[in-house]
Every structure is written in C-alpha cells, then in structure tokens.
Design a protein around this motif. Structure first.
Motif, PDB file in Angstrom:
ATOM      1  N   VAL A 290     -40.548  73.006  13.994  1.00 54.13           N
ATOM      2  CA  VAL A 290     -40.314  72.129  12.846  1.00 54.13           C
ATOM      3  C   VAL A 290     -39.500  72.851  11.776  1.00 54.13           C
ATOM      4  N   GLY A 291     -39.847  74.111  11.517  1.00 53.04           N
ATOM      5  CA  GLY A 291     -39.089  74.887  10.533  1.00 53.04           C
ATOM      6  C   GLY A 291     -37.639  75.060  10.940  1.00 53.04           C
ATOM      7  N   SER A 292     -37.400  75.316  12.224  1.00 49.20           N
ATOM      8  CA  SER A 292     -36.033  75.468  12.711  1.00 49.20           C
ATOM      9  C   SER A 292     -35.275  74.148  12.641  1.00 49.20           C
ATOM     10  N   ALA A 293     -35.954  73.048  12.962  1.00 49.22           N
ATOM     11  CA  ALA A 293     -35.308  71.738  12.861  1.00 49.22           C
ATOM     12  C   ALA A 293     -34.930  71.422  11.417  1.00 49.22           C
ATOM     13  N   LEU A 294     -35.792  71.772  10.479  1.00 50.93           N
ATOM     14  CA  LEU A 294     -35.463  71.582   9.066  1.00 50.93           C
ATOM     15  C   LEU A 294     -34.257  72.426   8.666  1.00 50.93           C
ATOM     16  N   ALA A 295     -34.189  73.658   9.186  1.00 52.62           N
ATOM     17  CA  ALA A 295     -33.046  74.528   8.884  1.00 52.62           C
ATOM     18  C   ALA A 295     -31.754  73.936   9.447  1.00 52.62           C
ATOM     19  N   VAL A 296     -31.813  73.344  10.631  1.00 54.54           N
ATOM     20  CA  VAL A 296     -30.620  72.728  11.222  1.00 54.54           C
ATOM     21  C   VAL A 296     -30.197  71.508  10.413  1.00 54.54           C
ATOM     22  N   VAL A 297     -31.164  70.707   9.988  1.00 52.27           N
ATOM     23  CA  VAL A 297     -30.842  69.544   9.155  1.00 52.27           C
ATOM     24  C   VAL A 297     -30.166  69.990   7.861  1.00 52.27           C
ATOM     25  N   LEU A 298     -30.685  71.050   7.250  1.00 57.38           N
ATOM     26  CA  LEU A 298     -30.079  71.577   6.026  1.00 57.38           C
ATOM     27  C   LEU A 298     -28.668  72.078   6.278  1.00 57.38           C
ATOM     28  N   LEU A 299     -28.453  72.722   7.433  1.00 61.10           N
ATOM     29  CA  LEU A 299     -27.116  73.202   7.789  1.00 61.10           C
ATOM     30  C   LEU A 299     -26.136  72.050   7.934  1.00 61.10           C
ATOM     31  N   VAL A 300     -26.548  70.991   8.612  1.00 63.96           N
ATOM     32  CA  VAL A 300     -25.665  69.839   8.820  1.00 63.96           C
ATOM     33  C   VAL A 300     -25.349  69.169   7.491  1.00 63.96           C
ATOM     34  N   ILE A 301     -26.383  68.994   6.653  1.00 65.70           N
ATOM     35  CA  ILE A 301     -26.166  68.370   5.348  1.00 65.70           C
ATOM     36  C   ILE A 301     -25.204  69.199   4.508  1.00 65.70           C
ATOM     37  N   SER A 302     -25.275  70.516   4.632  1.00 72.88           N
ATOM     38  CA  SER A 302     -24.390  71.394   3.872  1.00 72.88           C
ATOM     39  C   SER A 302     -22.957  71.317   4.373  1.00 72.88           C
ATOM     40  N   LEU A 303     -22.794  71.248   5.689  1.00 71.27           N
ATOM     41  CA  LEU A 303     -21.450  71.302   6.256  1.00 71.27           C
ATOM     42  C   LEU A 303     -20.679  69.997   6.097  1.00 71.27           C
ATOM     43  N   VAL A 304     -21.365  68.870   6.169  1.00 71.66           N
ATOM     44  CA  VAL A 304     -20.661  67.581   6.160  1.00 71.66           C
ATOM     45  C   VAL A 304     -19.827  67.387   4.898  1.00 71.66           C
ATOM     46  N   PRO A 305     -20.402  67.496   3.680  1.00 69.65           N
ATOM     47  CA  PRO A 305     -19.544  67.275   2.498  1.00 69.65           C
ATOM     48  C   PRO A 305     -18.470  68.338   2.326  1.00 69.65           C
ATOM     49  N   ILE A 306     -18.768  69.587   2.724  1.00 69.95           N
ATOM     50  CA  ILE A 306     -17.775  70.651   2.583  1.00 69.95           C
ATOM     51  C   ILE A 306     -16.592  70.404   3.514  1.00 69.95           C
ATOM     52  N   VAL A 307     -16.872  70.068   4.767  1.00 68.25           N
ATOM     53  CA  VAL A 307     -15.799  69.816   5.734  1.00 68.25           C
ATOM     54  C   VAL A 307     -14.965  68.608   5.315  1.00 68.25           C
ATOM     55  N   LEU A 308     -15.624  67.530   4.871  1.00 76.10           N
ATOM     56  CA  LEU A 308     -14.895  66.338   4.449  1.00 76.10           C
ATOM     57  C   LEU A 308     -13.997  66.638   3.253  1.00 76.10           C
ATOM     58  N   TYR A 309     -14.529  67.383   2.279  1.00 74.66           N
ATOM     59  CA  TYR A 309     -13.735  67.684   1.086  1.00 74.66           C
ATOM     60  C   TYR A 309     -12.552  68.585   1.415  1.00 74.66           C
ATOM     61  N   LEU A 310     -12.803  69.630   2.210  1.00 73.84           N
ATOM     62  CA  LEU A 310     -11.727  70.550   2.549  1.00 73.84           C
ATOM     63  C   LEU A 310     -10.666  69.873   3.396  1.00 73.84           C
ATOM     64  N   SER A 311     -11.066  69.024   4.336  1.00 74.31           N
ATOM     65  CA  SER A 311     -10.083  68.343   5.187  1.00 74.31           C
ATOM     66  C   SER A 311      -9.207  67.398   4.353  1.00 74.31           C
ATOM     67  N   ARG A 312      -9.801  66.694   3.405  1.00 77.46           N
ATOM     68  CA  ARG A 312      -9.014  65.800   2.558  1.00 77.46           C
ATOM     69  C   ARG A 312      -8.089  66.581   1.644  1.00 77.46           C
ATOM     70  N   THR A 313      -8.589  67.714   1.127  1.00 78.04           N
ATOM     71  CA  THR A 313      -7.781  68.522   0.210  1.00 78.04           C
ATOM     72  C   THR A 313      -6.570  69.104   0.912  1.00 78.04           C
ATOM     73  N   PHE A 314      -6.807  69.726   2.080  1.00 77.72           N
ATOM     74  CA  PHE A 314      -5.695  70.338   2.803  1.00 77.72           C
ATOM     75  C   PHE A 314      -4.745  69.310   3.362  1.00 77.72           C
ATOM     76  N   LYS A 315      -5.252  68.120   3.667  1.00 77.01           N
ATOM     77  CA  LYS A 315      -4.377  67.046   4.158  1.00 77.01           C
ATOM     78  C   LYS A 315      -3.431  66.588   3.044  1.00 77.01           C
ATOM     79  N   LYS A 316      -3.927  66.541   1.799  1.00 80.08           N
ATOM     80  CA  LYS A 316      -3.060  66.177   0.674  1.00 80.08           C
ATOM     81  C   LYS A 316      -1.989  67.229   0.447  1.00 80.08           C
ATOM     82  N   GLU A 317      -2.369  68.504   0.575  1.00 75.97           N
ATOM     83  CA  GLU A 317      -1.401  69.578   0.375  1.00 75.97           C
ATOM     84  C   GLU A 317      -0.334  69.591   1.457  1.00 75.97           C
ATOM     85  N   ALA A 318      -0.708  69.205   2.691  1.00 74.98           N
ATOM     86  CA  ALA A 318       0.255  69.153   3.772  1.00 74.98           C
ATOM     87  C   ALA A 318       1.232  67.991   3.576  1.00 74.98           C
TER      88      ALA A 318
END
Length: 318
Positions: A290-318
């Motif tokens: 359960v603790g590991s599953a919570l850690a994975v959920v936290l990892l996914v929640i952290s990565l999703v907004p960062i990846v979306l923001y960075l992809s949109r930012t770099f796409k605008k610069e390109a």
C-alpha cells in the motif's frame, strides 16, 4: 592584373606547398582529461541511478505485491489490489489528495507571487538590498524540519508568540493552531510559504538582473508604464526562470512532508500523500504494498502536470 605579394619571410612558391601539406589535428582531450570527464559523468549518473531510479523501479514492483516487510518469503502477488484499496477503501487518501492540491494552489497563487514581488522590490537598488536578500533567503537554508520546530514555537497554544500578540495566551480563548483540524492546514501553509517565497525571490532576482535594460527603455519609449513593461516585456523574457519556478512549485507542493510530520505526523487535518506513504512503510503494521502504491500515485501526479507544462512550453518555443 595584379599579383598578391608573397608573405614576408616566405620564399616564392612556398605558400602553395604549405597549403597542400596535411594539417595536424590536435586532440582537445588527453588521456587524463578523458578519465576526469568520464568520472564527472559516471559518478553523478551512478548516484542518480542508485538513489532515484532503482528505488523508483523497486517501489513500482512492490506496489503489486502484499508484504509486511519482514521476510522475502512472505511476498505474495496482489495485482492491482493495492491500488483498488487506495481508491475505494482507504479513508485518508482523498483528504490527503485534496490537501496536496490545496498546497499546490496556495504556493502557486500566494507564495510564488510574494517571492516575485520581493524580487521586483529588491531589484530597485534600494539601500540595504543585500541585507534584505539575506533575511528573506535565510529560511531557504534551513531544513523544513527546523522550520516546523520554529513555527511550533510561534503557533504554540499556551506560550506561542501569535496567541501572545492576540492577547489570548494562557486563556481558554487561545487558538490551538496546530491542533484544530480546521485551522492547522492553513498554519502549515503559511510556514511553507515563509520558505518558498525566499526561494522564488532569489530565482526571479537572478532573472531580473539578466534582463537587458534596453528592453525596458524601448517599452518606455513606446508609452508603456512600469506594470505593462514588466508583464509584456520583462516577464516573457524570463521564460526559462518561469519554467524552473513552475516545476519547483509543483514538486514542493506534492512532496511536502517535513512540516506536517513534525506537527502531528500528518494526521488530524494534515493528511498528505507523502505522510501516508511513510505511515505505511515505517513503524508497526507495515503495509509495504500500500505504501509503495501511494508512492507511485504521488509520482504519477507529480509527473503529469510537469510533463504537460514542459511539452507545451517547448512546443511554443519551437
């Protein structure tokens, strides 16, 4: 028709011969430099691999098993049962997720603008600006555990500075800032803002010092006032700084742990996903899956907004 004069000190005809000689190539790196370069790349990569990526992979694997953390022979496959338990039958999860989102919103809308405002004020070359920078940056150099201890003294119900200033210290009307589940999350957010604003201030101040003054002068000549010049000229130029601050704000809000754990171990209104991870991985009644599953959920929640923001930012610069 004119002929170019031969180079002084060079016999006639020698120039053409010299141009046909094979040029000797010199290597910029000798054997010792290559060793140093390999070490500089390999050592950080190894540290990153051992301390970040291998534990991440192990956490993902453990999230699909049942294990009490005692003997490897007790490991049993569980499929997605741990995730099903978290989303359906684990009462603290959804309040913890809401608190993490509240933490992100507060840092993004309150703490980060405060840091930006401090940077703008200190960029005006006011007297004693270095002293003010040191004062505002001091919390960044302190650990979050120490910050939690400092704010415990500030928020203490009986002897705290805040209740003393309110005139309620030692009386039944004294507010239990960390004990009241309706108040403690806001008290913890103010403590986190104290540190985060100083960090943002230093980053934005460095970005402001690197902005070309001619841009502001050109905006002023076009009739833009100070506010218009900042938001339409200066802030867009600091896009790399903005990217760094957005990523840092998301990471800081989602991995927040130290302050709430030092207050009441992340319970009674201070539930955060990171605190739930530790509660399930450490101490009696360990539930590693359960603790590991919570850690994975936290990892996914952290990565999703960062990846979306960075992809949109770099796409605008390109």
């Amino acid at each position: 028709m004119t002929l170019d004069a031969p180079t002084r000190g060079t016999p006639p005809g020698a120039t053409g011969l010299a141009s046909r000689r094979p040029r000797r190539r010199y290597s910029l790196l000798n054997g010792r430099d290559r060793v140093v370069l390999v070490a500089m790349v390999a050592i950080p990569t190894l540290i990153q691999l051992v301390l970040v990526w291998i534990p991440t992979v192990i956490s993902v694997l453990l999230s699909f098993v049942r294990w009490n953390g005692l003997a490897f022979s007790d490991i049993r496959p569980a499929g997605v049962a741990n995730y099903d338990f978290i989303f359906r039958s684990y009462p603290p999860f959804w309040p913890a997720l809401a608190h993490n989102l509240l933490w992100l919103t507060f840092l993004a809308l309150i703490a980060t603008p405060i840091g930006l405002l401090l940077a703008i004020l200190l960029d005006q070359n006011i007297r004693g600006s270095r002293i003010y920078q040191s004062i505002f940056f001091t919390p960044v150099m302190l650990s979050l555990v120490l910050i939690g201890v400092i704010w415990q003294l500030f928020y203490s119900q009986n002897n705290g500075l805040l209740n003393f200033l309110l005139g309620t210290s030692g009386t039944p009307q004294a507010v239990d800032w960390f004990g009241d589940p309706h108040v403690n999350i806001w008290a913890a957010l103010i403590a986190a803002t104290w540190r985060h604003a100083g960090y943002v201030m230093i980053l934005y101040l460095a970005g402001l010092k690197g902005v070309d003054p001619s841009l502001r002068e050109a905006a002023a000549l076009d009739g833009a006032n100070a506010v218009q010049s900042f938001f339409r000229v200066v802030l867009p130029v600091m896009r790399p700084i903005n990217i760094v601050i957005v990523v840092i704000t998301i990471i800081e809000s989602l991995r927040a742990f130290d302050i709430v754990y030092i207050i009441n171990r992340g319970t009674n209104g201070l539930e955060l996903i990171s605190a739930l991870v530790i509660q399930n991985l450490v101490g009696e009644g360990q539930v590693i899956g359960v603790g590991s599953a919570l850690a994975v959920v936290l990892l996914v929640i952290s990565l999703v907004p960062i990846v979306l923001y960075l992809s949109r930012t770099f796409k605008k610069e390109a």
